[in-house]
Scaffold this motif. Sequence first.
Motif, PDB file in Angstrom:
ATOM      1  N   LEU A  52      13.822 -17.212   7.035  1.00  0.00           N
ATOM      2  CA  LEU A  52      13.259 -16.596   7.518  1.00  0.00           C
ATOM      3  C   LEU A  52      12.236 -16.360   6.056  1.00  0.00           C
ATOM      4  N   PHE A  53      11.805 -16.569   4.919  1.00  0.00           N
ATOM      5  CA  PHE A  53      10.858 -15.941   3.989  1.00  0.00           C
ATOM      6  C   PHE A  53      11.009 -17.321   3.265  1.00  0.00           C
ATOM      7  N   ASP A  88       1.622  -5.796  -4.263  1.00  0.00           N
ATOM      8  CA  ASP A  88       2.802  -4.988  -4.555  1.00  0.00           C
ATOM      9  C   ASP A  88       3.253  -4.430  -2.832  1.00  0.00           C
ATOM     10  N   THR A  89       2.444  -3.784  -2.425  1.00  0.00           N
ATOM     11  CA  THR A  89       3.152  -3.052  -0.925  1.00  0.00           C
ATOM     12  C   THR A  89       3.226  -3.947  -0.525  1.00  0.00           C
ATOM     13  N   GLU A  90       2.929  -5.687   0.062  1.00  0.00           N
ATOM     14  CA  GLU A  90       3.395  -6.555   0.373  1.00  0.00           C
ATOM     15  C   GLU A  90       4.666  -7.029   0.183  1.00  0.00           C
ATOM     16  N   LYS A  91       5.036  -7.052  -1.136  1.00  0.00           N
ATOM     17  CA  LYS A  91       6.034  -7.178  -1.695  1.00  0.00           C
ATOM     18  C   LYS A  91       7.003  -6.227  -0.569  1.00  0.00           C
ATOM     19  N   TYR A 100      11.758  -4.628   1.811  1.00  0.00           N
ATOM     20  CA  TYR A 100      12.660  -4.000   2.736  1.00  0.00           C
ATOM     21  C   TYR A 100      12.995  -4.926   4.369  1.00  0.00           C
ATOM     22  N   ILE A 101      12.203  -5.500   4.712  1.00  0.00           N
ATOM     23  CA  ILE A 101      12.471  -6.568   6.084  1.00  0.00           C
ATOM     24  C   ILE A 101      13.910  -7.170   5.772  1.00  0.00           C
ATOM     25  N   ASP A 120      18.577  -6.671  10.575  1.00  0.00           N
ATOM     26  CA  ASP A 120      19.591  -6.161  12.061  1.00  0.00           C
ATOM     27  C   ASP A 120      18.861  -5.249  13.056  1.00  0.00           C
ATOM     28  N   GLU A 121      18.457  -5.080  12.033  1.00  0.00           N
ATOM     29  CA  GLU A 121      17.015  -3.419  12.582  1.00  0.00           C
ATOM     30  C   GLU A 121      16.283  -3.764  13.230  1.00  0.00           C
TER      31      GLU A 121
END
Length: 258
Positions: free
Chosen positions: A5-6, A18-21, A26-27, A32-33
């Motif tokens: 996916l990445f 940094d926030t996007e990374k 996190y994703i 699964d969630e």
Amino acid sequence: MNNILFDIPATTYKTLSDTEKYLLEYIHNHLDEISSMSIVKLSEHANVSTATIVRLMKKIGYDGYTSFKYSLKEKVKLSDENNEMENIDQKIKQAIQKNEHEVIKTIQLQSIGQIEDAVQKINDAEKIFVFGRGFSEMIAKEMTIKLQLMGKNCEEHNDPNIIRIKSKNIQPNEIAIFVSLNGETEELVEACKNLNIRQITTITLTTRMESSLGQMSEMTFVGYKGTHSYFPDYEVRSRLPLSVISRILLDAYAIRTL
């Protein structure tokens, strides 16, 4: 980050804030969630704004969060199907190995001396009767046709009453061949008894030496039958061991006589 996916270029990853990374990480750790999580819920759980989510999605190649979730569901589904196919492939391999094992073990159980004796009995017989019931009938029919093609006077019977009657009328210069997986088919056992009383040669192809036919027959060829069946609720077990024996026996006969 190896997840499909990445699969984004390193140059693109370097452009992320940094926030996007952090959000991407996190994703990745909560895939699964995520597939059932709304953008608002993701925003709350990851502690980032919905705008950051949308911006990240566009940077990594998606139209938005919805298209990302759709892609996630498709890829997870594909992964599940691949795993399922791997399991199926493994089971098919086991089925192949089961059949291979039965063939190899059956061949190992055969005696050259006994094969030679049976070939001689078949050659000397003026007439051959082949008896089989159920799925064993197919092997009995094949044996009969092959023997006829090699010039032998041979007939096959699968009807219980005819088998009983015929067994009482077979002559001393004739022989009977029984094909039975478990060696306990009632009419075949009765027919073998009738022939034993009159000391007429009987040859049995079975997978149970300790069976009634196995014990009563003048000559018994035993095949190896595995314990596992893919049709446990029905009496349709493979006759592969019997087929292997019949082929060996008739091939040997052809070699010796043709």
